[in-house]
Design an enzyme around this catalytic site. Structure first.
Site, PDB file in Angstrom:
ATOM      1  CB  CYS A  25       8.801  32.420 -57.501  1.00 25.93           C
ATOM      2  SG  CYS A  25      10.467  33.158 -56.465  1.00 25.93           S
TER       3      CYS A  25
ATOM      4  CG  HIS B 269      15.815  34.489 -54.655  1.00 22.93           C
ATOM      5  ND1 HIS B 269      14.081  34.728 -55.511  1.00 22.93           N
ATOM      6  CD2 HIS B 269      16.828  34.094 -55.315  1.00 22.93           C
ATOM      7  CE1 HIS B 269      14.736  34.222 -56.471  1.00 22.93           C
ATOM      8  NE2 HIS B 269      16.139  33.716 -56.633  1.00 22.93           N
TER       9      HIS B 269
ATOM     10  CG  PHE C 162      13.029  25.391 -56.657  1.00 23.22           C
ATOM     11  CD1 PHE C 162      11.965  24.620 -56.638  1.00 23.22           C
ATOM     12  CD2 PHE C 162      14.074  24.029 -56.756  1.00 23.22           C
ATOM     13  CE1 PHE C 162      11.552  23.864 -57.669  1.00 23.22           C
ATOM     14  CE2 PHE C 162      14.232  23.260 -57.996  1.00 23.22           C
ATOM     15  CZ  PHE C 162      12.912  22.515 -58.594  1.00 23.22           C
ATOM     16  CB  CYS C 163      12.630  31.313 -53.943  1.00 19.50           C
ATOM     17  SG  CYS C 163      11.035  32.377 -54.047  1.00 19.50           S
ATOM     18  CB  ALA C 164      17.711  28.903 -55.363  1.00 19.31           C
TER      19      ALA C 164
END
Length: 472
Positions: free
Chosen positions: A411, A145, A391-393
């Site tokens: 997240c 992100h 994983f903020c993806a």
């Protein structure tokens, strides 16, 4: 003796003593000494165990060398660029020499700037604020992100997840060739995925960008701690990375690269340090002349300790030798991947396939397990720290798990009880300070949990799976 001499002397002695105490694998160099390597944690089943830190991709432990350098400098701490006193002058010298050390570590070109920031996220937001008017940004949905979200004021083209490195290059080339109108453009790409650990074809993507009149920024947050990163060799325009992933956890980051867009942009933060001259006008307003050096985007009192810690880490990794570090990491990757391959219930997530080169970041799911439950059991019953979630993806993990990449998620851990299905994953990550025993314990724990189940009861609390303290 100067602070730099004190730091270098004490750190070198400490690092040498610590390194000699480590036992190396016969085929590999010893792990680098890091803080916390002897920390013990309690197990819910009773007793204690040495903590296995396998969440390097989130924040790597501090190198002992970094800690010693900072400790040796700390008595000499002073305000940077702000005073005539000895400590201020010494700290300013240390700060600017750290900039030189980072530039050398990144293989910067002669006219590149090194700007110190708070993190990779801060670096990419700084660059986003410096984009020229009507700039178009191209970014793959596979990005963290920090690389996916800063471009809110630009025209953004999001590219679908490629399934091979060659497809990534072809996808970018098509998108750049089709852009209309043909104006300034920026490509943002990761060097190594924070989800799969896979290396991206950065040099080829840079060549494609430049062939179509675009520039490229490399998110090296997951690459720089594992592999050498050279701006000049990769031919990228900017590199961004964070200290806390580079064994320097003191709140600093770096944006390094071409200076023209940065010099032309309004300062990222307005304040002391960014301004060269400030004067009142007769109409009551204020005229400001901004610096055109890196100081333009470093307003406020610099985080000299954070910056110095990054420089120390850069030097330590360079002196250790990336050939040795990469060889050792491949050895650990093979241990983990071979161990997980023996467990049919485990599915390792990958974009480019099993043979793709990668760093020590591996994400997986386990059939029949909620990811938060599995991670909690690893921690509570084995003293192993990993990460679970998205994983903020989010778009990437959703794609890898076969769900809609547009589905929103948190997240952190899901709101799901042990045993409930969740669209999240488990991530194990390691690096230069990881001993063999940690990954061996991890593989053994995975096999035991899959075969025998958890030995303790767990419940959901504030969105996380935790041991039930009321369990017998």
């Amino acid at each position: 003796m100067s602070a730099r001499s004190v730091a270098t002397t004490e750190a070198s002695a400490s690092a040498s003593a610590s390194a000699s105490a480590e036992s190396a694998d016969p085929c590999c160099a010893a792990p680098l000494p890091v803080l916390g390597r002897d920390v013990t944690v309690p197990l819910v089943t009773g007793g204690e165990v040495t903590y296995a830190a396998l969440d390097y991709a989130a924040s790597a432990p501090a190198l002992q060398r970094v800690w010693d350098d900072v400790a040796a400098y700390a008595p000499y701490y002073g305000s940077v660029h702000r005073g005539a006193g000895y400590l201020s002058q010494l700290s300013t010298d240390l700060f600017e020499n750290s900039r030189v050390a980072v530039a050398e570590f990144l293989g910067c070109r002669e006219d590149d700037q090194v700007v110190f920031t708070r993190s990779t996220t801060d670096s990419l937001n700084l660059l986003a604020a410096a984009l020229p008017a009507d700039c178009q940004v191209f970014v793959f949905e596979t990005e963290h992100h920090a690389s996916l979200l800063p471009w809110r004021d630009a025209r953004v083209t999001y590219l679908n997840a490629p399934r091979t490195a060659e497809q990534a290059v072809a996808t970018l080339e098509r998108a750049l060739a089709d852009r209309d109108p043909y104006g300034p453009a920026l490509v943002c790409v990761t060097g190594a995925s924070n989800v799969t650990g896979e290396l991206w074809p950065v040099k080829e993507l840079a060549a494609a960008a430049h062939a179509h009149g675009a520039r490229i920024v490399l998110d090296a947050a997951q690459l720089a701690p594992h592999h050498p990163v050279s701006i000049s060799e990769l031919d990228v325009d900017w590199v961004a990375f964070s200290g806390h992933k580079l064994y320097a956890p003191f709140g600093s980051g770096v944006l390094a690269g071409r200076s023209d867009w940065l010099r032309a942009a309004e300062p990222y933060l307005a304040g002391g340090g960014a301004s060269r001259k400030v004067a009142r006008r007769t109409d009551g307003g204020v005229d400001v002349e901004w610096h055109d050096t890196a100081a333009r985007h470093e307003a406020g009192s610099p985080n000299v300790i954070g910056v110095y810690s990054i420089a120390s880490a850069c030097k330590a990794l360079t002196e250790a030798g990336f050939d040795e570090l990469v060889a050792r990491e491949r050895h650990l990757i093979a241990k983990v991947r071979e161990g997980l391959a023996d467990v049919p219930a485990v599915r390792v997530l990958s974009l480019f396939g099993d043979d793709a080169p990668r760093v020590g970041v591996i994400s997986f799911v386990v059939d029949g397990w909620n990811s938060s439950h599995f991670a909690a059991a690893l921690s509570a019953e084995y003293g192993i720290g990993v990460r679970d979630g998205l994983f903020c993806a989010h778009p990437l993990v959703r794609t890898l798990l076969g769900s809609d990449p547009q589905t929103q998620g948190e997240c952190g851990a899901p709101e799901a009880a042990p045993g409930e299905k969740s669209l999240n994953a488990i991530r194990v990550s390691f690096g230069a300070g990881t001993p063999d025993e940690h990954v061996e314990r991890f593989v053994r724990a995975v096999k035991e949990l899959v075969a025998d189940g958890a030995r303790w009861n767990y419940r959901t609390e504030d969105g996380r799976c935790v041991p039930d303290t009321n369990a017998a």
